[in-house]
Design an enzyme around this catalytic site. Structure first.
Site, PDB file in Angstrom:
ATOM      1  N   ASP A 152       4.913 -41.007 -35.401  1.00 34.95           N
ATOM      2  CA  ASP A 152       4.014 -40.731 -36.511  1.00 34.95           C
ATOM      3  C   ASP A 152       4.905 -40.435 -37.715  1.00 34.95           C
ATOM      4  O   ASP A 152       5.741 -39.519 -37.659  1.00 34.95           O
ATOM      5  CB  ASP A 152       3.153 -39.510 -36.135  1.00 34.95           C
ATOM      6  CG  ASP A 152       2.224 -39.093 -37.257  1.00 34.95           C
ATOM      7  OD1 ASP A 152       2.383 -39.623 -38.383  1.00 34.95           O
ATOM      8  OD2 ASP A 152       1.363 -38.238 -37.009  1.00 34.95           O
TER       9      ASP A 152
ATOM     10  N   LYS B 251      -5.636 -68.162 -55.302  1.00 28.39           N
ATOM     11  CA  LYS B 251      -6.216 -68.369 -53.972  1.00 28.39           C
ATOM     12  C   LYS B 251      -7.335 -69.387 -54.126  1.00 28.39           C
ATOM     13  O   LYS B 251      -7.918 -69.528 -55.198  1.00 28.39           O
ATOM     14  CB  LYS B 251      -6.825 -67.071 -53.448  1.00 28.39           C
ATOM     15  CG  LYS B 251      -5.838 -65.919 -53.345  1.00 28.39           C
ATOM     16  CD  LYS B 251      -5.177 -65.865 -52.008  1.00 28.39           C
ATOM     17  CE  LYS B 251      -4.274 -64.655 -51.867  1.00 28.39           C
ATOM     18  NZ  LYS B 251      -3.218 -64.861 -50.858  1.00 28.39           N
TER      19      LYS B 251
ATOM     20  N   HIS C 223       7.144 -63.246 -56.546  1.00 28.06           N
ATOM     21  CA  HIS C 223       7.536 -64.616 -56.181  1.00 28.06           C
ATOM     22  C   HIS C 223       7.706 -65.536 -57.400  1.00 28.06           C
ATOM     23  O   HIS C 223       8.702 -66.236 -57.535  1.00 28.06           O
ATOM     24  CB  HIS C 223       6.501 -65.239 -55.244  1.00 28.06           C
ATOM     25  CG  HIS C 223       6.206 -64.420 -54.018  1.00 28.06           C
ATOM     26  ND1 HIS C 223       7.155 -63.681 -53.371  1.00 28.06           N
ATOM     27  CD2 HIS C 223       5.055 -64.240 -53.324  1.00 28.06           C
ATOM     28  CE1 HIS C 223       6.598 -63.074 -52.317  1.00 28.06           C
ATOM     29  NE2 HIS C 223       5.321 -63.392 -52.277  1.00 28.06           N
TER      30      HIS C 223
ATOM     31  N   ASP D  27       0.437 -59.376 -56.581  1.00 26.68           N
ATOM     32  CA  ASP D  27       0.729 -59.944 -55.261  1.00 26.68           C
ATOM     33  C   ASP D  27       1.725 -61.107 -55.346  1.00 26.68           C
ATOM     34  O   ASP D  27       2.562 -61.272 -54.471  1.00 26.68           O
ATOM     35  CB  ASP D  27      -0.584 -60.424 -54.632  1.00 26.68           C
ATOM     36  CG  ASP D  27      -0.442 -60.803 -53.170  1.00 26.68           C
ATOM     37  OD1 ASP D  27       0.336 -60.135 -52.463  1.00 26.68           O
ATOM     38  OD2 ASP D  27      -1.114 -61.760 -52.724  1.00 26.68           O
TER      39      ASP D  27
ATOM     40  N   LYS E 217       7.329 -55.803 -49.791  1.00 28.27           N
ATOM     41  CA  LYS E 217       6.496 -55.691 -50.974  1.00 28.27           C
ATOM     42  C   LYS E 217       5.062 -55.367 -50.572  1.00 28.27           C
ATOM     43  O   LYS E 217       4.718 -55.618 -49.413  1.00 28.27           O
ATOM     44  CB  LYS E 217       6.557 -56.975 -51.798  1.00 28.27           C
ATOM     45  CG  LYS E 217       5.836 -58.164 -51.128  1.00 28.27           C
ATOM     46  CD  LYS E 217       5.789 -59.345 -52.015  1.00 28.27           C
ATOM     47  CE  LYS E 217       4.472 -59.554 -52.697  1.00 28.27           C
ATOM     48  NZ  LYS E 217       3.373 -60.001 -51.852  1.00 28.27           N
TER      49      LYS E 217
ATOM     50  N   HIS F 155      10.023 -62.740 -49.796  1.00 29.51           N
ATOM     51  CA  HIS F 155      10.309 -63.776 -48.794  1.00 29.51           C
ATOM     52  C   HIS F 155      10.501 -65.155 -49.418  1.00 29.51           C
ATOM     53  O   HIS F 155      11.090 -66.032 -48.811  1.00 29.51           O
ATOM     54  CB  HIS F 155       9.249 -63.798 -47.677  1.00 29.51           C
ATOM     55  CG  HIS F 155       7.966 -64.464 -48.051  1.00 29.51           C
ATOM     56  ND1 HIS F 155       6.984 -63.835 -48.757  1.00 29.51           N
ATOM     57  CD2 HIS F 155       7.502 -65.704 -47.807  1.00 29.51           C
ATOM     58  CE1 HIS F 155       5.962 -64.654 -48.928  1.00 29.51           C
ATOM     59  NE2 HIS F 155       6.244 -65.807 -48.352  1.00 29.51           N
TER      60      HIS F 155
HETATM   61  C1  BG6 Z   1       2.587 -62.981 -49.824  1.00 33.51           C
HETATM   62  C2  BG6 Z   1       1.265 -62.583 -50.427  1.00 33.51           C
HETATM   63  O1  BG6 Z   1       3.636 -62.291 -50.452  1.00 33.51           O
HETATM   64  O2  BG6 Z   1       2.783 -64.381 -50.008  1.00 33.51           O
HETATM   65  C3  BG6 Z   1       0.124 -63.372 -49.811  1.00 33.51           C
HETATM   66  O3  BG6 Z   1       1.047 -61.188 -50.197  1.00 33.51           O
HETATM   67  C4  BG6 Z   1       0.409 -64.861 -49.909  1.00 33.51           C
HETATM   68  O4  BG6 Z   1      -1.110 -63.075 -50.457  1.00 33.51           O
HETATM   69  C5  BG6 Z   1       1.807 -65.189 -49.375  1.00 33.51           C
HETATM   70  O5  BG6 Z   1      -0.583 -65.545 -49.153  1.00 33.51           O
HETATM   71  C6  BG6 Z   1       2.155 -66.641 -49.628  1.00 33.51           C
HETATM   72  O6  BG6 Z   1       3.374 -66.938 -48.983  1.00 33.51           O
HETATM   73  P1  BG6 Z   1       3.716 -68.422 -48.493  1.00 33.51           P
HETATM   74  O7  BG6 Z   1       5.087 -68.311 -47.937  1.00 33.51           O
HETATM   75  O8  BG6 Z   1       2.676 -68.780 -47.458  1.00 33.51           O
HETATM   76  O9  BG6 Z   1       3.613 -69.297 -49.695  1.00 33.51           O
END
Ligand code: BG6
Length: 487
Positions: free
Chosen positions: A89, A338, A238, A233, A146, A176
């Site tokens: 925890d 989205k 990114h 987000d 993140k 990522h």
């Molecule tokens: C994440 C977001 O960082 O990246 C998500 O929180 C998003 O909302 C995702 O769907 C997209 O990543 P990728 O690698 O699928 O383009």
């Protein structure tokens, strides 16, 4: 690649979605390729009571489907042997002391990676408890997922708190996108060839478009998304990181700080978008019911855990400018959303027209010199240019050269998480965000966030399965250009 050093991977949030969908499958792939040291352990943590046996059952059900191997795959079986479960925890110091005791039984010296795949509000508590048990010594690294904060002040606060217990070189902030093969290829293409560099500047480039589109909606993450929105987000991290990759100067070396210094300079050179500029240079949208992937899709406000009058944006487009000698005056159009028609990430470098038109040319062929770098789902580079149409006279037509980057190498592409996890264990910081980069990115988006938050009007609606609100096209048409798919 040699294997990693011996390690303990301590997974906070070990029972969560990210661990099951991304982290464990990525570690498995690294294990299967014999990239992990044989003496590498995975210690998954969860708040609820449980045993290693019950945890492995969960891994079997929720993580293995993301690896596409059968249950009796020998590599999968040997991978499971690396995993232990511990109850912890985050609020309970005694649990951390027990964890420290469990780690101390390691037979050989090792790096300890603490991966914080938890809600960010737990980061500071976890870090201070780790430090209180001595788990912040020189061989410990901490990985932060993140979103790192909600705005500039909260991100500064998290960074300051974490920084009280860990030195900057022990902190790995994940974006990522930086781990994607195709994003690294951008560096290779820009800095491994002499071909593009002379053209990579305001004299020859008219504008740049960067798109990350998703066909999915919020996929049951309504509660998280309501507080986040597309700007936080995707754009703050990114998209701005991709912009840095396109706009940065060649670094003096591949040393982590040499790369991060150059990215930071770009972020600092971004022309501020003041609150007065926001209506002109930004578009915020929200999807309404429509169709996605051939199926009807509900509107964002009808998604579970979303307020029926929500003003959270699911689409954002921004016109940015990098105010330095190389880029001054060149618009960078960034967008993400989205429920768009398809999943794609793409960078379009649009070159200027020739200074003197020798050939009669229809309007549609103007601005025809483009380099399109498709990052996903395919990895492809295409160069668009004009050539002569066969036959009488001098009529031009658009043509292109395409390179499928996937076909240039037979080797398996590592997933972004796999590469980033290996880098953490090996102590390579180049693909992680430094604190000052994060601060600069938040500082730039902050006026947009503030203006939107104080604006009582609704985001611009767009139908699910389309490229966003009409205002997104208008954002470009003021510069006399169009989004790539509209050409
Ligand atoms: C994440 C977001 O960082 O990246 C998500 O929180 C998003 O909302 C995702 O769907 C997209 O990543 P990728 O690698 O699928 O383009």
């Amino acid at each position: 690649m040699p294997t990693t050093p011996a390690f303990d991977m301590v997974l906070f949030g070990g029972t969560g979605d990210l661990a099951m969908r991304k982290i464990l499958p990525a570690l498995f792939e690294a294990h299967r390729d014999a990239n992990l040291h044989p003496d590498g352990r995975i210690i998954a943590l969860g708040r609820a009571d449980g045993s290693t046996e019950s945890y492995l059952q969960q891994v079997e059900e929720q993580a293995r489907p993301h690896t596409r191997v059968p249950p009796d795959d020998p590599a999968w079986r040997s991978f499971l042997e690396r995993i232990r479960f511990h109850k912890l925890d985050a609020a309970n110091l005694a649990d951390f002391q027990a964890l420290a005791g469990a780690l101390a039984d390691a037979a050989t010296p090792r790096v300890v990676v603490c991966y914080l795949a938890t809600a960010p509000r737990l980061f500071t508590q976890i870090c201070s408890h780790l430090a209180a048990c001595g788990l912040n010594h020189g061989d410990v690294r901490v990985v932060l997922e993140k979103p790192l904060g909600h705005d500039l002040a909260s991100s500064e606060q998290i960074n300051a708190e974490v920084g009280r217990h860990f030195a900057e070189h022990q902190i790995y902030r994940i974006d990522h996108y930086l781990g994607k093969e195709s994003v690294q290829n951008l560096m290779a293409i820009r800095f491994g060839n002499v071909l593009f560099e002379p053209l990579w500047r305001r004299e020859w480039i008219d504008h740049v478009q960067i798109t990350i589109a998703e066909d999915l909606g919020v996929e049951g993450r309504g509660e998280f998304y309501e507080k986040t929105g597309a700007l936080r987000d995707m754009l703050q991290n990114h998209l701005l990181q991709l912009l840095c990759m396109v706009a940065m100067e060649p670094p003096a070396s591949l040393h982590a700080d040499a790369i991060r210094d150059e990215k930071l300079k770009v972020l600092k050179a971004l022309r501020p978008i003041t609150q007065d500029d926001v209506p002109r240079y930004t578009v915020r949208g929200q999807y309404r019911a429509g169709a996605a992937g051939g199926k009807p899709a509900v509107g964002y406000r009808q998604e579970p855990d979303v307020a029926p009058d929500s003003r959270t944006e699911t689409f954002v487009a921004v016109r940015a400018e990098v105010g330095n000698w190389r880029w001054s005056g060149v618009p960078f159009f960034l967008r993400t959303g989205k429920r768009m028609p398809e999943r794609l990430a793409e960078i379009v470098i649009s070159f200027r027209d020739v200074p003197l038109r020798l050939f009669a040319m229809p309007q549609a062929l103007q601005g025809a010199n483009r380099m399109v770098i498709r990052l996903q789902p395919e990895e492809r580079i295409s160069l668009h240019f004009l050539a002569k149409q066969a036959g009488d006279g001098m009529r031009l037509q658009s043509t292109s050269l395409a390179l499928d980057l996937l076909s240039t190498s037979q080797r398996r592409r590592a997933d972004a998480y796999e590469r980033l996890l290996l880098d953490v264990i090996r102590g390579q910081l180049g693909l992680f965000m430094r604190r000052d980069e994060l601060t600069a990115a938040w500082r730039w988006v902050e006026p947009i966030l503030e203006t939107w938050e104080s604006d009582a009007s609704d985001p611009k609606p767009y139908t699910a399965g389309t490229w966003g609100p009409a205002a997104s096209s208008a954002l470009l048409s003021r510069d006399g250009v169009s989004w790539h798919e509209e050409l």
